[in-house]
Design an enzyme around this catalytic site. Structure first.
Site, PDB file in Angstrom:
ATOM      1  N   ASP A  50       0.684  -1.520  -0.129  1.00  0.00           N
ATOM      2  CA  ASP A  50      -0.192  -0.208  -0.367  1.00  0.00           C
ATOM      3  C   ASP A  50       0.875   1.006  -0.066  1.00  0.00           C
ATOM      4  O   ASP A  50       1.061   2.297  -0.656  1.00  0.00           O
ATOM      5  CB  ASP A  50      -1.230   0.065   1.310  1.00  0.00           C
ATOM      6  N   ASP A  60       4.642   0.210   4.310  1.00  0.00           N
ATOM      7  CA  ASP A  60       4.188  -0.526   4.779  1.00  0.00           C
ATOM      8  C   ASP A  60       3.828  -1.344   3.501  1.00  0.00           C
ATOM      9  O   ASP A  60       4.500  -1.583   2.826  1.00  0.00           O
ATOM     10  CB  ASP A  60       3.228  -0.529   6.116  1.00  0.00           C
ATOM     11  N   TYR A  62      -8.209   2.403   6.626  1.00  0.00           N
ATOM     12  CA  TYR A  62      -9.028   3.015   5.446  1.00  0.00           C
ATOM     13  C   TYR A  62     -10.794   2.311   5.616  1.00  0.00           C
ATOM     14  O   TYR A  62     -11.262   1.467   4.740  1.00  0.00           O
ATOM     15  CB  TYR A  62      -8.464   1.337   3.430  1.00  0.00           C
ATOM     16  N   GLU A 118       4.626  10.257   4.281  1.00  0.00           N
ATOM     17  CA  GLU A 118       4.861   8.994   3.367  1.00  0.00           C
ATOM     18  C   GLU A 118       4.513   8.699   2.723  1.00  0.00           C
ATOM     19  O   GLU A 118       4.135  10.320   1.396  1.00  0.00           O
ATOM     20  CB  GLU A 118       3.596   7.675   4.411  1.00  0.00           C
TER      21      GLU A 118
END
Length: 895
Positions: free
Chosen positions: A74, A77, A226, A444
């Site tokens: 994703d 991670d 999510y 990120e």
């Protein structure tokens, strides 16, 4: 109706190039697509370009009896979250649907299709029954609690699904959209695959429509990552639209419109307009497409209200997204750039469709400025795309590119790998930004961050990318650090022994890999024992004190004639991997001793005692204790003479190049140390499977079994008695029937005066030689030098020196239309009557030329037809053509 929709969807107006200053959109697009290859999970293909990525998560789905390998990790991670993954695939496919020409122009069309296919292949695997879809692999908490590379994950990776009793209309609907949109873009190149995608898309949409519910109520682990905040109605519309576009069946469009009645509304009864397209809420994209498909005022007005919120302010209320002082539309701190990129893509699509020129211009200008901000047009003058532009981020919140062996964000201090193309979260509302690995809000990266951004770059390529070229030989090879090695110190010593404390390290990162077959050898010289009347049988080796899984051998001969022996310290069966303090290194304390009451012992002449720290110092890395993995030496040196040591599998061949000719493809590559032969492998499909064409002993091969006009893909492996290497990076070539160069009495010799292909000038030098028997006036000759302008700007010609007189040499720039391979312009050099004539056997002497653009921006000569950085001495050069009275008398024009 479908035909009308497809025709009206694509419109690329010409706009000012001001926004394109100092950008290479082909490179930016190339790198953004490459980012998806860094996120791949599963069994990587032979054409994997990411040197530091290897196979990973090969047991995904084993817990539920299905093969769920593949797909994308994703973000920073390693969970495979199906919902944002499917959204990402849909957005990428939508971008190809809208802006295919941008990908083609950038030379990235095959690459984008390959990366979309990687995701859709996974969705097909995950759709194990008409009403069953596996929507997540990996537990979010367990995954996030560990910081290490994907290739050596040790935690359990449970799989989670939706089905008829545990529905997920949003997840199934989005996955249907991904497969249906992909079916459209694969329809021409692979109709069978498109049919397969469409079959799964139809089943998934039926599943979503029939068994309604939010997927995060069924896969509860996803709630903290999510969660489905917007519900599933937007995905029912979204999936219905893409199925309508893929099939032309009105029923799907009707379902899409009907589902819009269920979209969330604000207190004024309006659909929300103060956000944008995202992994959760697709109604923004859906209403734009429905406005374009149906012309219904409710979709048109809602789309315009959303566009106004991001640009000029909402009519009547003046509501407008917050802008930073530097011009970024800043919706939310977490992944701010992701949202502005998403809206930029919607704005481009809207601007291509809307007939009102003012609205079109406002939307397009907004999108251009947002993408420009991300690429460096901002107060920090810094790119937010890793590995692109000026001062790009160095420390993204991304485990595998960081490459920690210690389960730590601070070890190592700097990332071991460049995560090319990844768009970071971005700055604050004041344009402030800190490049910190620990800041997952601003630093990120994620697959959904790059999705609409990639599409927007494809549009920018069309608007501003004329002449832009992707980087050749991308990505550049990284130089691996020492990955497996021993750190050693003296634990104790005496008159008849030495005790060594050794730490066997696995800090692999190119790619990271776990091993249960590591060992090392410790070499010593027992000449002093022999002189005292003893032999190797009198020397004992024991593992004592602290031992984390090693066995030690008795002394083995290495160079018995010179009394050199070694002990093998073997950790076979012990898993050593770069995954934490207790995982990446294993300790053993071993003692080598002579008989009791002897005093001959001398460490000073022992090969492996060099570099071992003494005096209670911490263990030090030493090359004199070589390390082996599965019997192959991977680190360190061997003593001279004696047994040459265990042979090694050859390294991966590098430098593979393919040159297409008429009915042939010539291959060359760099020789590999230790290789006894090379296997040449070919496929007509990118990524294989490959067929072995031939086995050769030198790094050259010509394939004469090709058909002109067919694309061929090649890889090379190197072999010896130990085994076969990993395949080289794949290259491709298209053989074609090309005419032979014209060779006449007049010859052109060329050399370059500038071996840097990426600076702001071209410096070709020429000589014209008359090998004939008649005198030739120079005024009747014209030279043509072919190149790519790399940004269509006015150019200037200079003749710095010429034997015939620089004032008698002139140059003009002529556009090649249509462009040829390696050439969209040529420089035509002509001579005045005062330049004189060439007598038989005479040379014009040196003609020095130089060109630059009026704005002094850089050229990229590496792909220019007439340029060669290697041609630093004069030689005949058929890629510069010569004309006499308008007729070609030397060379070959680009095809």
């Amino acid at each position: 109706m479908l035909a009308v929709t497809l025709t009206g969807a694509i419109n690329h107006p010409t706009v000012s190039k001001a926004a394109a200053a100092d950008q290479n959109y082909a490179e930016a697009l190339q790198k953004s697509i490459y980012f998806y290859e860094t996120q791949r999970s599963g069994d990587l293909p032979a054409n994997n370009r990411v040197q530091w990525r290897g196979d990973s998560a090969l047991q995904d789905g084993a817990d539920v009896g299905h093969d769920l390998t593949g797909g994308w990790y994703d973000a920073g991670d390693h969970v495979k979250f199906g919902f944002p993954m499917a959204y990402t695939a849909t957005m990428l496919a939508w971008s190809v649907y809208e802006y295919k020409d941008g990908y083609v122009q950038a030379g990235q069309y095959e690459e984008i299709l390959d990366n979309i296919r990687w995701a859709t292949d996974y969705f097909i695997k995950a759709h194990t029954a008409p009403n069953e879809l596996w929507g997540q692999v990996g537990n979010g908490t367990a995954d996030h609690n560990w910081w290490g590379p994907a290739e050596v994950m040790q935690m359990a990776r449970p799989a989670y699904k939706i089905d008829a009793t545990h529905p997920g209309s949003d997840l199934a609907g989005e996955t249907a959209a991904a497969l249906a949109s992909a079916a459209i873009i694969f329809r021409d190149s692979d109709p069978a695959y498109a049919d397969k995608l469409l079959l799964h898309a139809k089943q998934l949409y039926s599943f979503a429509d029939t068994y309604r519910g939010n997927y995060s109520d069924s896969i509860t682990d996803v709630k903290q990552f999510y969660n489905s905040w917007s519900g599933y109605a937007d995905e029912l519309s979204w999936g219905g639209i893409w199925l309508y576009l893929a099939t032309g069946e009105q029923a799907y469009l009707d379902k899409a419109v009907a589902a819009s009645d269920l979209w969330g509304k604000n207190q004024s009864g309006l659909w929300d307009y103060k956000w944008t397209q995202s992994w959760d809420d697709k109604h923004y994209g859906a209403q734009l497409l429905l406005a374009r498909l149906t012309g219904d005022s409710k979709f048109v007005q809602s789309t315009e209200r959303n566009m106004q919120f991001w640009t000029t302010g909402v009519s009547g209320s003046g509501e407008r997204v917050t802008y930073t002082p530097g011009g970024l539309a800043h919706l939310d701190q977490w992944g701010a750039l992701r949202y502005s990129a998403n809206q930029a893509f919607l704005a481009f699509v809207y601007s291509d469709w809307v007939s009102d020129s003012a609205k079109s211009t406002a939307a397009r200008t907004f999108a251009e400025k947002q993408i420009g901000y991300m690429l460096g047009d901002n107060p920090r003058n810094s790119s937010y795309v890793i590995g692109y532009g000026n001062n790009s981020p160095q420390h993204p919140h991304h485990r595998t590119s960081h490459g920690s062996w210690a389960d730590s964000q601070t070890v190592p201090a700097n990332h071991r790998h460049i995560l090319y193309g990844a768009l970071v979260g971005g700055p604050s509302a004041t344009d402030a930004y800190t490049d910190s690995i620990g800041d997952y809000v601003s630093n990120e990266v994620a697959t959904d961050y790059n999705s609409a951004f990639t599409g927007a770059l494809a549009k920018m390529m069309l608007l501003h990318g004329q002449g832009d070229q992707p980087l050749a030989n991308f990505p550049a090879a990284e130089t691996p650090e020492d990955e497996m090695f021993v750190e050693a110190s003296v634990n104790a010593s005496g008159s008849n022994f030495v005790e060594i404390r050794a730490l066997l390290n696995n800090r692999t990162g190119w790619p990271a890999r776990a091993s249960k077959t590591m060992s090392f050898n410790y070499y010593l010289d027992i000449s002093e024992a022999v002189a005292a009347g003893y032999g190797p049988e009198d020397i004992t080796v024991t593992a004592g004190g602290y031992n984390q899984g090693a066995t030690v051998s008795a002394l083995q001969p290495y160079d018995a004639a010179n009394h050199i022996y070694y002990t093998k310290v073997d950790f076979t069966g012990t898993n050593i991997y770069p995954g934490g303090q207790s995982a990446y290194r294993k300790e053993v304390q071993f003692r080598i001793a002579g008989p009791l009451n002897t005093t001959f012992w001398n460490n000073a002449n022992d090969f492996s005692f060099q570099g071992v720290s003494t005096g209670a110092s911490s263990p030090a890395k030493t090359p004199y204790i070589p390390v082996f993995d599965a019997g192959v030496k991977v680190f360190g040196e061997l003593p001279s003479g004696g047994n040459p040591g265990e042979p090694q599998v050859p390294g991966r061949p590098a430098g593979l190049a393919a040159v297409a000719g008429d009915g042939k493809v010539s291959l060359s590559w760099n020789a590999v140390s230790g290789a006894s032969s090379y296997s040449v492998k070919r496929s007509t499909t990118s990524g294989g499977p490959y067929t072995v064409l031939s086995t050769v002993t030198s790094p050259l091969y010509t394939d004469n079994t090709v058909v002109n006009g067919t694309t061929y893909y090649y890889v090379i492996t190197a072999s010896n008695s130990v085994g076969e290497s990993v395949a080289s990076v794949q290259v491709s070539a298209v053989p074609a029937d090309t005419p032979d160069p014209v060779i006449g009495d007049l010859r052109v010799e060329y050399r370059t005066n500038d071996t840097n292909p990426a600076d702001n000038q071209m410096r070709p030098l020429f000589r014209i030689v008359n090998t004939g028997s008649t005198t030739v006036p120079l005024s009747g000759l014209k030279l043509r030098y072919y190149f790519t302008v790399d940004g269509d700007k006015a150019q200037q010609f200079h003749s710095d020196y010429a034997v015939v007189g620089s004032g008698n040499v002139s140059g003009t720039f002529v556009k090649v239309d249509p462009a040829k391979t390696g050439a969209d312009y040529y420089l035509e050099i002509s001579f005045s009557a005062a330049a004189g004539s060439l007598a038989p056997g005479a040379s014009s002497g040196e003609i020095q030329t130089r060109t630059n653009k009026s704005d002094w921006s850089n050229y990229n000569e590496s792909n220019d037809y007439s340029y060669s950085a290697a041609q630093t001495a004069y030689g005949e050069w058929t890629k510069v053509t010569l004309y006499r009275d308008g007729a070609l008398v030397w060379g070959i024009e680009p095809q």
